[in-house]
Design an enzyme around this catalytic site. Structure first.
Site, PDB file in Angstrom:
ATOM      1  N   GLU A 298     -39.159 -48.718 -10.134  1.00 24.05           N
ATOM      2  CA  GLU A 298     -40.214 -48.827  -9.121  1.00 24.05           C
ATOM      3  C   GLU A 298     -39.696 -49.539  -7.881  1.00 24.05           C
ATOM      4  O   GLU A 298     -40.045 -49.175  -6.747  1.00 24.05           O
ATOM      5  CB  GLU A 298     -41.414 -49.582  -9.703  1.00 24.05           C
ATOM      6  CG  GLU A 298     -42.659 -49.590  -8.806  1.00 24.05           C
ATOM      7  CD  GLU A 298     -42.704 -50.748  -7.805  1.00 24.05           C
ATOM      8  OE1 GLU A 298     -43.574 -50.720  -6.924  1.00 24.05           O
ATOM      9  OE2 GLU A 298     -41.856 -51.675  -7.908  1.00 24.05           O
ATOM     10  N   GLU A 299     -38.852 -50.546  -8.096  1.00 23.24           N
ATOM     11  CA  GLU A 299     -38.389 -51.372  -6.988  1.00 23.24           C
ATOM     12  C   GLU A 299     -37.440 -50.646  -6.046  1.00 23.24           C
ATOM     13  O   GLU A 299     -37.146 -51.137  -4.958  1.00 23.24           O
ATOM     14  CB  GLU A 299     -37.713 -52.645  -7.520  1.00 23.24           C
ATOM     15  CG  GLU A 299     -38.634 -53.578  -8.297  1.00 23.24           C
ATOM     16  CD  GLU A 299     -39.625 -54.312  -7.400  1.00 23.24           C
ATOM     17  OE1 GLU A 299     -39.695 -53.987  -6.206  1.00 23.24           O
ATOM     18  OE2 GLU A 299     -40.321 -55.208  -7.902  1.00 23.24           O
TER      19      GLU A 299
ATOM     20  N   HIS B  52     -39.988 -61.491  -5.615  1.00 26.03           N
ATOM     21  CA  HIS B  52     -38.692 -61.208  -4.986  1.00 26.03           C
ATOM     22  C   HIS B  52     -37.981 -62.450  -4.466  1.00 26.03           C
ATOM     23  O   HIS B  52     -36.874 -62.353  -3.934  1.00 26.03           O
ATOM     24  CB  HIS B  52     -38.833 -60.197  -3.830  1.00 26.03           C
ATOM     25  CG  HIS B  52     -39.362 -58.862  -4.252  1.00 26.03           C
ATOM     26  ND1 HIS B  52     -39.355 -57.769  -3.419  1.00 26.03           N
ATOM     27  CD2 HIS B  52     -39.918 -58.434  -5.405  1.00 26.03           C
ATOM     28  CE1 HIS B  52     -39.878 -56.721  -4.039  1.00 26.03           C
ATOM     29  NE2 HIS B  52     -40.243 -57.116  -5.258  1.00 26.03           N
TER      30      HIS B  52
ATOM     31  N   GLU C 206     -49.875 -54.786 -10.669  1.00 28.32           N
ATOM     32  CA  GLU C 206     -49.096 -55.523  -9.671  1.00 28.32           C
ATOM     33  C   GLU C 206     -49.839 -56.819  -9.299  1.00 28.32           C
ATOM     34  O   GLU C 206     -51.063 -56.912  -9.420  1.00 28.32           O
ATOM     35  CB  GLU C 206     -48.912 -54.669  -8.413  1.00 28.32           C
ATOM     36  CG  GLU C 206     -48.022 -53.457  -8.594  1.00 28.32           C
ATOM     37  CD  GLU C 206     -46.546 -53.774  -8.431  1.00 28.32           C
ATOM     38  OE1 GLU C 206     -46.188 -54.965  -8.315  1.00 28.32           O
ATOM     39  OE2 GLU C 206     -45.737 -52.826  -8.430  1.00 28.32           O
TER      40      GLU C 206
ATOM     41  N   ASP D   7     -43.810 -60.270 -10.809  1.00 31.57           N
ATOM     42  CA  ASP D   7     -43.678 -58.854 -10.459  1.00 31.57           C
ATOM     43  C   ASP D   7     -42.748 -58.138 -11.426  1.00 31.57           C
ATOM     44  O   ASP D   7     -41.569 -57.986 -11.148  1.00 31.57           O
ATOM     45  CB  ASP D   7     -43.146 -58.770  -9.020  1.00 31.57           C
ATOM     46  CG  ASP D   7     -43.076 -57.368  -8.473  1.00 31.57           C
ATOM     47  OD1 ASP D   7     -43.728 -56.479  -9.023  1.00 31.57           O
ATOM     48  OD2 ASP D   7     -42.341 -57.163  -7.489  1.00 31.57           O
TER      49      ASP D   7
ATOM     50  N   HIS E   1     -44.274 -51.653 -14.064  1.00 31.64           N
ATOM     51  CA  HIS E   1     -42.853 -51.286 -14.001  1.00 31.64           C
ATOM     52  C   HIS E   1     -42.009 -52.368 -14.649  1.00 31.64           C
ATOM     53  O   HIS E   1     -42.323 -53.562 -14.588  1.00 31.64           O
ATOM     54  CB  HIS E   1     -42.413 -51.021 -12.559  1.00 31.64           C
ATOM     55  CG  HIS E   1     -42.494 -52.198 -11.633  1.00 31.64           C
ATOM     56  ND1 HIS E   1     -41.529 -53.181 -11.574  1.00 31.64           N
ATOM     57  CD2 HIS E   1     -43.415 -52.548 -10.704  1.00 31.64           C
ATOM     58  CE1 HIS E   1     -41.850 -54.072 -10.655  1.00 31.64           C
ATOM     59  NE2 HIS E   1     -43.004 -53.721 -10.117  1.00 31.64           N
TER      60      HIS E   1
ATOM     61  N   ASP F 227     -38.576 -52.765 -14.098  1.00 29.52           N
ATOM     62  CA  ASP F 227     -37.427 -53.226 -13.327  1.00 29.52           C
ATOM     63  C   ASP F 227     -37.804 -54.384 -12.411  1.00 29.52           C
ATOM     64  O   ASP F 227     -38.979 -54.569 -12.064  1.00 29.52           O
ATOM     65  CB  ASP F 227     -36.807 -52.082 -12.516  1.00 29.52           C
ATOM     66  CG  ASP F 227     -37.756 -51.477 -11.484  1.00 29.52           C
ATOM     67  OD1 ASP F 227     -38.937 -51.274 -11.832  1.00 29.52           O
ATOM     68  OD2 ASP F 227     -37.327 -51.214 -10.351  1.00 29.52           O
TER      69      ASP F 227
END
Length: 384
Positions: free
Chosen positions: A133-134, A355, A161, A101, A69, A71
């Site tokens: 995705e997030e 994150h 991931e 990520d 992903h 984003d």
């Protein structure tokens, strides 16, 4: 590294467009003679990209997908020691938002495109890049529906991931809903004439917590997960306009993270049944217009390891890791598998670093990822 740095430079926080990144990759692929397919968000401001390197005989269906992903999560309020959208290397680590990520994996795959094209592939190799995705795996379903419509039907998918380059074979489902509780506003001195939406929302929230406590106490359990039972929680709530007004509206969002073996539809039905069969009749005794409504925000199905595909065995062989590893976070792997495409999760970095401020991926992990992908591609070559 150059490709990873280029990807990181795009601020693709989920609230933003990802078209700058997608179009840059698209143009690069076109320069290599590959024409990607883009599937757009309804707003036209975001897109998925699916590109195919054909097999040596020109076939484009079947084959293996490398998926990631584009984003990233916000950096708002986080104290970074370097620009989060500029790749910074220090102490054997690459720091930036998305380094772990999961732009490290995507950039590594893009850097190997010339080697992939130079390989006489027995089966096609695909690159899938998604948006949003997030925020609930909102983009990938559009891409998967397009694959089905075009009859591409890949045989397997590797989701890159961060797993420390160790295969992960299962994850929980993520089910995010919003509950709207509509009461009736009156002056707070006339409380019995109103319907307090916040108070009835509180009853709903306590019911959801009670369900969560039941699963924690009674299971079912799967000890391969760090949190070995199904969980539920309320994440956000808003309601009321003033202290002297009985609130007419309260909204809250809640999520259920279910084990693959747990029927999440039944959990949602229990929640909705409590609202409509227990609370709403009480509310309408107070005012006939009172009601409770639910809306689905996003659903990402669980990845079940009940029938591991050949892609999982191939990744196990290349990583020399045969442990049964499951995670509580969600990925797009469940979406691919639900569409009949066996999926396994394996990528560079540690989810513990994702994150956070000063997110990073170890350079050793990126090198290990590149080595893994090279071996994987060689394994797809036509036998001489």
């Amino acid at each position: 590294m150059p490709w990873i740095e280029r990807l990181i430079a795009f601020d693709t926080t989920s609230r933003n467009s990802n078209l700058g990144l997608i179009e840059t990759v698209r143009d690069h692929l076109r320069s290599l003679g590959v024409e990607p397919v883009l599937t757009y968000h309804a707003s036209g401001t975001k897109a998925n990209m699916f590109a195919t390197l054909p097999a040596h005989d020109g076939s484009t269906t079947g084959g293996i997908v490398l998926s990631g992903h584009t984003d990233v999560v916000p950096v708002d309020g986080q104290a970074w020691n370097s620009d989060p959208f500029k790749a910074t290397t220090r102490d054997g680590k690459l720091y930036a938002r998305g380094a772990c990520d999961m732009k490290g994996f995507i950039g590594t795959a893009l850097s190997l495109l010339p080697e992939m094209q130079a390989t006489r592939l027995a089966r096609p190799l695909h690159l899938a890049l998604s948006f949003d995705e997030e925020v609930g795996c909102a983009g990938a379903p559009l891409m998967i529906m397009d694959l089905q419509a075009r009859g591409v039907l890949p045989e397997g998918c590797i989701i890159g991931e961060p797993t420390g380059m160790r295969p992960v074979v299962a994850h929980k489902g993520i089910n995010l809903y919003r509950c709207h509780v509509h009461g009736h506003a009156v002056h707070s001195s006339l409380t019995p004439q109103g319907v307090n939406a916040i108070e009835y929302a509180a009853r709903m929230i306590c019911f959801i917590r009670d369900l969560a406590d039941k699963y924690r106490a009674e299971g079912p359990y799967d000890q391969h997960f760090e949190v070995p039972f199904t969980t539920a929680q309320t994440g956000m709530i808003s309601g009321g306009i003033a202290n002297n007004v009985v609130p007419s509206l309260c909204e809250f969002s809640f999520q259920v993270r279910n084990l693959p073996t747990v029927n999440v539809g039944e959990i949602i039905r229990q929640i909705q049944s409590y609202a409509h069969d227990v609370l709403v009749p009480r509310m309408r005794d107070e005012h006939p217009d009172a009601r409770i409504e639910f809306s689905k925000i996003s659903v990402a199905p669980a990845l079940d390891d009940a029938q591991e595909g050949a892609i999982t065995e191939r990744v196990r062989t290349l990583t020399q890791d045969h442990d049964k590893r499951k995670v509580s976070y969600g990925t797009e792997a469940g979406l691919f598998k639900a569409a009949g495409i066996p999926a396994v999760i394996c990528g560079p970095g540690d989810i513990e670093q994702a994150h956070k401020a000063d997110e990073f991926v170890a350079l050793d992990q990126l090198r290990e990822c590149a080595l893994f992908l090279r071996r994987f591609v060689r394994g797809m070559a036509v036998a001489e």
